[in-house]
Design an enzyme around this catalytic site. Structure first.
Site, PDB file in Angstrom:
ATOM      1  N   ARG A   1       0.899  -1.156   0.000  1.00 18.65           N
ATOM      2  CA  ARG A   1       0.000   0.000   0.000  1.00 18.65           C
ATOM      3  C   ARG A   1       0.937   1.205   0.000  1.00 18.65           C
ATOM      4  O   ARG A   1       1.797   1.320   0.877  1.00 18.65           O
ATOM      5  CB  ARG A   1      -0.854   0.039   1.256  1.00 18.65           C
ATOM      6  CG  ARG A   1      -1.589   1.392   1.409  1.00 18.65           C
ATOM      7  CD  ARG A   1      -1.929   1.714   2.847  1.00 18.65           C
ATOM      8  NE  ARG A   1      -2.713   2.925   2.981  1.00 18.65           N
ATOM      9  CZ  ARG A   1      -2.240   4.073   3.496  1.00 18.65           C
ATOM     10  NH1 ARG A   1      -0.996   4.181   3.923  1.00 18.65           N
ATOM     11  NH2 ARG A   1      -3.040   5.124   3.594  1.00 18.65           N
TER      12      ARG A   1
ATOM     13  N   GLU B   1      -2.557   4.996  -2.230  1.00 17.55           N
ATOM     14  CA  GLU B   1      -3.517   5.803  -1.479  1.00 17.55           C
ATOM     15  C   GLU B   1      -3.643   7.182  -2.110  1.00 17.55           C
ATOM     16  O   GLU B   1      -2.813   8.063  -1.893  1.00 17.55           O
ATOM     17  CB  GLU B   1      -3.095   5.954  -0.012  1.00 17.55           C
ATOM     18  CG  GLU B   1      -4.190   6.607   0.824  1.00 17.55           C
ATOM     19  CD  GLU B   1      -3.726   7.742   1.714  1.00 17.55           C
ATOM     20  OE1 GLU B   1      -4.544   8.241   2.501  1.00 17.55           O
ATOM     21  OE2 GLU B   1      -2.553   8.176   1.624  1.00 17.55           O
TER      22      GLU B   1
ATOM     23  N   HIS C   1       0.757  12.771  -3.131  1.00 22.38           N
ATOM     24  CA  HIS C   1       1.809  13.750  -2.849  1.00 22.38           C
ATOM     25  C   HIS C   1       3.125  13.428  -3.541  1.00 22.38           C
ATOM     26  O   HIS C   1       4.152  14.034  -3.246  1.00 22.38           O
ATOM     27  CB  HIS C   1       1.963  13.875  -1.329  1.00 22.38           C
ATOM     28  CG  HIS C   1       0.653  14.181  -0.671  1.00 22.38           C
ATOM     29  ND1 HIS C   1       0.133  15.458  -0.650  1.00 22.38           N
ATOM     30  CD2 HIS C   1      -0.288  13.377  -0.114  1.00 22.38           C
ATOM     31  CE1 HIS C   1      -1.064  15.421  -0.071  1.00 22.38           C
ATOM     32  NE2 HIS C   1      -1.340  14.170   0.260  1.00 22.38           N
TER      33      HIS C   1
ATOM     34  N   ASP D   1       1.557   4.808   0.730  1.00 23.64           N
ATOM     35  CA  ASP D   1       0.974   5.896   1.511  1.00 23.64           C
ATOM     36  C   ASP D   1       1.151   7.241   0.800  1.00 23.64           C
ATOM     37  O   ASP D   1       2.198   7.501   0.191  1.00 23.64           O
ATOM     38  CB  ASP D   1       1.695   5.940   2.868  1.00 23.64           C
ATOM     39  CG  ASP D   1       1.168   7.028   3.791  1.00 23.64           C
ATOM     40  OD1 ASP D   1       0.022   6.902   4.247  1.00 23.64           O
ATOM     41  OD2 ASP D   1       1.912   8.001   4.054  1.00 23.64           O
TER      42      ASP D   1
HETATM   43  C1  AAO Z   1       0.651  14.236  12.647  1.00 22.44           C
HETATM   44  C2  AAO Z   1      -0.173  15.306  13.348  1.00 22.44           C
HETATM   45  C3  AAO Z   1      -0.045  16.631  12.611  1.00 22.44           C
HETATM   46  C4  AAO Z   1       1.426  17.020  12.494  1.00 22.44           C
HETATM   47  C5  AAO Z   1       2.172  15.895  11.786  1.00 22.44           C
HETATM   48  C6  AAO Z   1       3.661  16.152  11.660  1.00 22.44           C
HETATM   49  O1  AAO Z   1      -1.532  14.899  13.399  1.00 22.44           O
HETATM   50  O2  AAO Z   1      -0.748  17.626  13.337  1.00 22.44           O
HETATM   51  O3  AAO Z   1       1.538  18.208  11.743  1.00 22.44           O
HETATM   52  O4  AAO Z   1       1.989  14.679  12.524  1.00 22.44           O
HETATM   53  O5  AAO Z   1       4.225  16.292  12.901  1.00 22.44           O
HETATM   54  C7  AAO Z   1      -1.228  10.292   9.702  1.00 22.44           C
HETATM   55  C8  AAO Z   1      -2.222  11.172  10.457  1.00 22.44           C
HETATM   56  C9  AAO Z   1      -1.721  12.596  10.588  1.00 22.44           C
HETATM   57  C10 AAO Z   1      -0.322  12.620  11.184  1.00 22.44           C
HETATM   58  C11 AAO Z   1       0.562  11.843  10.211  1.00 22.44           C
HETATM   59  C12 AAO Z   1       2.026  11.793  10.619  1.00 22.44           C
HETATM   60  O6  AAO Z   1      -3.460  11.152   9.787  1.00 22.44           O
HETATM   61  O7  AAO Z   1      -2.613  13.294  11.470  1.00 22.44           O
HETATM   62  O8  AAO Z   1       0.128  13.952  11.331  1.00 22.44           O
HETATM   63  O9  AAO Z   1       0.092  10.465  10.180  1.00 22.44           O
HETATM   64  O10 AAO Z   1       2.162  11.279  11.887  1.00 22.44           O
HETATM   65  C13 AAO Z   1      -4.227  13.777   3.269  1.00 22.44           C
HETATM   66  C14 AAO Z   1      -3.327  12.932   2.403  1.00 22.44           C
HETATM   67  C15 AAO Z   1      -3.415  11.457   2.698  1.00 22.44           C
HETATM   68  C16 AAO Z   1      -3.301  11.183   4.196  1.00 22.44           C
HETATM   69  C17 AAO Z   1      -4.393  11.977   4.880  1.00 22.44           C
HETATM   70  C18 AAO Z   1      -4.401  11.767   6.400  1.00 22.44           C
HETATM   71  O11 AAO Z   1      -3.610  13.168   1.031  1.00 22.44           O
HETATM   72  O12 AAO Z   1      -2.366  10.813   2.015  1.00 22.44           O
HETATM   73  O13 AAO Z   1      -4.175  13.376   4.614  1.00 22.44           O
HETATM   74  N1  AAO Z   1      -3.351   9.753   4.502  1.00 22.44           N
HETATM   75  C19 AAO Z   1      -2.099   8.978   4.724  1.00 22.44           C
HETATM   76  C20 AAO Z   1      -2.226   7.994   5.871  1.00 22.44           C
HETATM   77  C21 AAO Z   1      -2.309   8.741   7.180  1.00 22.44           C
HETATM   78  C22 AAO Z   1      -1.009   9.486   7.428  1.00 22.44           C
HETATM   79  C23 AAO Z   1      -0.383  10.019   6.205  1.00 22.44           C
HETATM   80  C24 AAO Z   1      -0.899   9.810   4.946  1.00 22.44           C
HETATM   81  C25 AAO Z   1       0.939  10.653   6.338  1.00 22.44           C
HETATM   82  O14 AAO Z   1      -3.288   7.139   5.633  1.00 22.44           O
HETATM   83  O15 AAO Z   1      -2.606   7.885   8.248  1.00 22.44           O
HETATM   84  O16 AAO Z   1      -1.263  10.607   8.321  1.00 22.44           O
HETATM   85  O17 AAO Z   1       1.891   9.585   6.252  1.00 22.44           O
HETATM   86  C26 AAO Z   1      -8.383  16.483   1.574  1.00 22.44           C
HETATM   87  C27 AAO Z   1      -7.452  15.891   0.557  1.00 22.44           C
HETATM   88  C28 AAO Z   1      -6.750  14.661   1.034  1.00 22.44           C
HETATM   89  C29 AAO Z   1      -6.141  14.891   2.399  1.00 22.44           C
HETATM   90  C30 AAO Z   1      -7.278  15.323   3.348  1.00 22.44           C
HETATM   91  C31 AAO Z   1      -6.800  15.511   4.783  1.00 22.44           C
HETATM   92  O18 AAO Z   1      -9.535  15.648   1.700  1.00 22.44           O
HETATM   93  O19 AAO Z   1      -8.169  15.555  -0.588  1.00 22.44           O
HETATM   94  O20 AAO Z   1      -5.736  14.330   0.116  1.00 22.44           O
HETATM   95  O21 AAO Z   1      -5.568  13.667   2.853  1.00 22.44           O
HETATM   96  O22 AAO Z   1      -7.799  16.545   2.853  1.00 22.44           O
HETATM   97  O23 AAO Z   1      -5.906  16.561   4.840  1.00 22.44           O
HETATM   98  C32 AAO Z   1     -13.600  16.496   1.994  1.00 22.44           C
HETATM   99  C33 AAO Z   1     -12.920  16.516   0.641  1.00 22.44           C
HETATM  100  C34 AAO Z   1     -11.636  15.716   0.696  1.00 22.44           C
HETATM  101  C35 AAO Z   1     -10.787  16.349   1.708  1.00 22.44           C
HETATM  102  C36 AAO Z   1     -11.505  16.227   3.019  1.00 22.44           C
HETATM  103  C37 AAO Z   1     -10.738  16.757   4.199  1.00 22.44           C
HETATM  104  O24 AAO Z   1     -14.032  15.184   2.321  1.00 22.44           O
HETATM  105  O25 AAO Z   1     -13.780  15.983  -0.308  1.00 22.44           O
HETATM  106  O26 AAO Z   1     -10.998  15.657  -0.549  1.00 22.44           O
HETATM  107  O27 AAO Z   1     -12.723  16.947   2.966  1.00 22.44           O
HETATM  108  O28 AAO Z   1     -10.515  18.125   4.054  1.00 22.44           O
END
Ligand code: AAO
Length: 512
Positions: A210, A248, A216, A212
């Site tokens: 998968r 993803e 990006h 991640d």
């Molecule tokens: C943590 C802390 C942060 C800190 C960071 C660095 O929470 O505050 O700044 O550490 O110190 C996971 C957690 C994060 C965490 C990160 C690292 O979820 O909270 O941050 O580990 O520890 C985007 C990405 C997508 C990602 C998703 C969470 O595109 O790839 O955010 N998923 C993967 C993993 C996930 C992981 C990471 C990536 C990083 O599955 O577990 O993060 O490795 C829009 C965009 C999306 C975007 C979302 C959220 O979505 O389209 O691409 O996803 O926003 O930002 C409607 C819209 C929809 C939109 C959504 C939300 O539904 O239609 O498109 O609203 O706005």
């Protein structure tokens, strides 16, 4: 010659769409945050015998240790190096798990975090899962090694160095996702380090990845990295097998980047699937099950051959990522079983089942204050084992949705009907629907607030079948409802809207 190259390249990338399942198996289970030792046991005692195709494991490489909040699950999405020691266990435990799962026909898929390293505020020191020293502020990760030359800073042109606007593809791919230090994957050196990491896992016997945060990363950079990946280990897979790649990408429409840009590289997660199915099952926005007659591409989803589908994932079950409030999870267990049952019965996509841990959910104004909480752990932050009781359920906060009878039995249903077309659709123009899979299986749902009472054409050979939702076939007896299919393939179904699970499923191997 040109044609040959074209065929070779196209063939290779299509091969990366194939999960390489063994023995007609068809589904993946995400054992989120499980320890390697527990996954090995689960493959042997449950997943192998029950016909699961594979396990998506949490990121196996070295990650940061976060103290505040204490040991959140998301610390594993902040790599420190590609050494294979993590909260789930050591390299030797990982190796042992991979071979024990392969031995019982269960593949391992690795969650590969290759877009970035830890967050820019990650500090300096040895607070990492293998104890490697690093400095986030200096972008120094000597255990790889990566230095500040290996990150994208110069390519990002936002004031904050963060992604500020998902409408701008350059930002999304060159800037930092939530502050995570963004690797310069256009550099041959960086590509090489990433490919070495993935190849080590392939050589250990994993079946794929998968990927991640794929959105990006530039498709061209990924193509170069995937192109360097070895074929799968021939101890377990036939010669020339390519790693399965599922990427993803969150694409609900309306952004600069679309899923389509990654189809030539492998499968892509279809996030519309769970969001829409949640609306249908919850009957929100005027949705009805009867509208799912053309479920799949007919609903604007990507083409079947590119899709990896799921009802919920580790992000959107707790409000991270995307999907919104419609997503159904184990917290709504009755609806959840129906949604997962629907997904597993329907031919669209490669299916992934979620297996979660419980946390102290605390939703204030729509946001879960405890969305960070890590897996069941001891005081020192180490993850607890998964205890399994004689009634097949799990303890200590591990939910084990994949062990719920209705879900386990539908995983088997999908194997039994594999390759058969969607057939014999019936609906009541509301929330009662039924469909079959050729002459191998048939499923009936009642999500209305009244009873279902109907004689339907199942397409199945005549006989007595055991419903695998209310029970299952054990030897020659049935622990659930029995369904009589006549010589003409017709059967009478009665499903009360008060039933514990208001759906019924029969298949060729549940015939008594
Ligand atoms: C943590 C802390 C942060 C800190 C960071 C660095 O929470 O505050 O700044 O550490 O110190 C996971 C957690 C994060 C965490 C990160 C690292 O979820 O909270 O941050 O580990 O520890 C985007 C990405 C997508 C990602 C998703 C969470 O595109 O790839 O955010 N998923 C993967 C993993 C996930 C992981 C990471 C990536 C990083 O599955 O577990 O993060 O490795 C829009 C965009 C999306 C975007 C979302 C959220 O979505 O389209 O691409 O996803 O926003 O930002 C409607 C819209 C929809 C939109 C959504 C939300 O539904 O239609 O498109 O609203 O706005």
């Amino acid at each position: 010659m040109k044609l040959f190259i074209l065929v070779a390249v196209f063939g290779l990338s299509l091969a990366q769409h194939n999960p390489n399942f063994k023995h007609g198996r068809t589904s993946i289970v995400h054992l989120f945050e499980w320890r390697w030792a527990d996954i090995a046991k689960e493959c042997e005692r449950f997943l192998g015998p029950k016909g699961f195709g594979g396990v998506q494991i949490s990121p196996p490489n070295e990650h940061i240790l976060v103290n505040s909040p204490y040991r959140p699950w998301w610390q594993r999405y902040q790599p420190i190096s590609y050494k294979l020691c993590s909260r789930s266990g050591s390299e030797s435990e990982l190796r042992d798990m991979i071979s024990r799962c392969n031995k019982v026909g269960v593949n391992i898929y690795v969650d590969a975090v290759i877009n970035h390293m830890c967050g820019s505020g990650g500090g300096e020191g040895t607070h990492s899962s293998c104890g490697s020293w690093f400095s986030a502020s200096r972008e120094d990760f000597p255990s790889v090694p990566f230095s500040n030359l290996d990150f994208n800073d110069h390519k990002c042109h936002t004031g904050s160095e963060e992604i500020e606007n998902y409408g701008d593809a350059n930002q999304v791919r060159n800037c930092r996702l939530v502050g995570l230090l963004d690797l310069a994957l256009e550099k041959d050196y960086v590509r090489g380090k990433v490919a070495d990491f993935m190849n080590k896992l392939i050589d250990m016997g994993v079946a794929g990845f998968r990927v991640d945060a794929t959105k990006h990363m530039w498709p061209g950079d990924l193509s170069a990295i995937y192109g360097r990946l070895h074929n799968l280990n021939t101890n377990w897979f036939s010669g020339g097998s390519r790693p399965f790649i599922f990427q993803e990408v969150i694409d609900l429409g309306g952004e600069a980047i679309s899923s389509r840009e990654y189809f030539h590289l492998g499968r892509v997660t279809e996030f519309k699937y769970g969001a829409k199915l949640g609306n249908v099952i919850r009957k929100w926005n005027g949705e009805k099950l009867s509208y799912t007659k053309n479920w799949g591409e007919g609903w604007g989803f990507m083409s079947n051959g590119n899709a990896l589908v799921f009802v919920d994932n580790h992000d959107n079950q707790r409000g991270h990522g995307a999907g919104g409030a419609s997503i159904v999870t184990f917290w709504d267990s009755r609806l959840y079983k129906m949604a997962v049952g629907y997904m597993l019965a329907h031919p669209y996509g490669v299916t992934r089942v979620m297996s979660s841990f419980r946390w102290n959910r605390n939703i204030v104004n729509g946001k879960d204050q405890n969305d960070w909480m890590g897996p069941p752990s001891y005081g020192d932050g180490s993850t607890k084992p998964v205890p399994v009781y004689s009634d097949q359920t799990c303890g200590d906060g591990w939910v084990c949705e994949h062990r719920w009878r209705q879900i386990t039995n539908m995983v088997k249903f999908r194997n039994v009907v594999n390759g058969q077309p969607h057939s014999n659709w019936w609906d009541n123009q509301s929330n009662q629907v039924a469909f079959g899979r050729g002459n191998r299986g048939f499923i009936v749902f009642n999500n209305d607030d009244w009873n279902l009472d109907a004689t339907l054409n199942t397409g199945m050979p005549g006989g007595t079948y055991c419903d695998v939702i209310s029970g299952q076939k054990e030897g020659s007896r049935c622990t659930g409802k029995q369904i009589q299919v006549g010589g003409d393939g017709r059967a009478h179904f009665r499903i009360s809207n008060q039933d514990e699970d208001p759906f019924v499923a029969i298949h060729a191997e549940s015939k008594l």
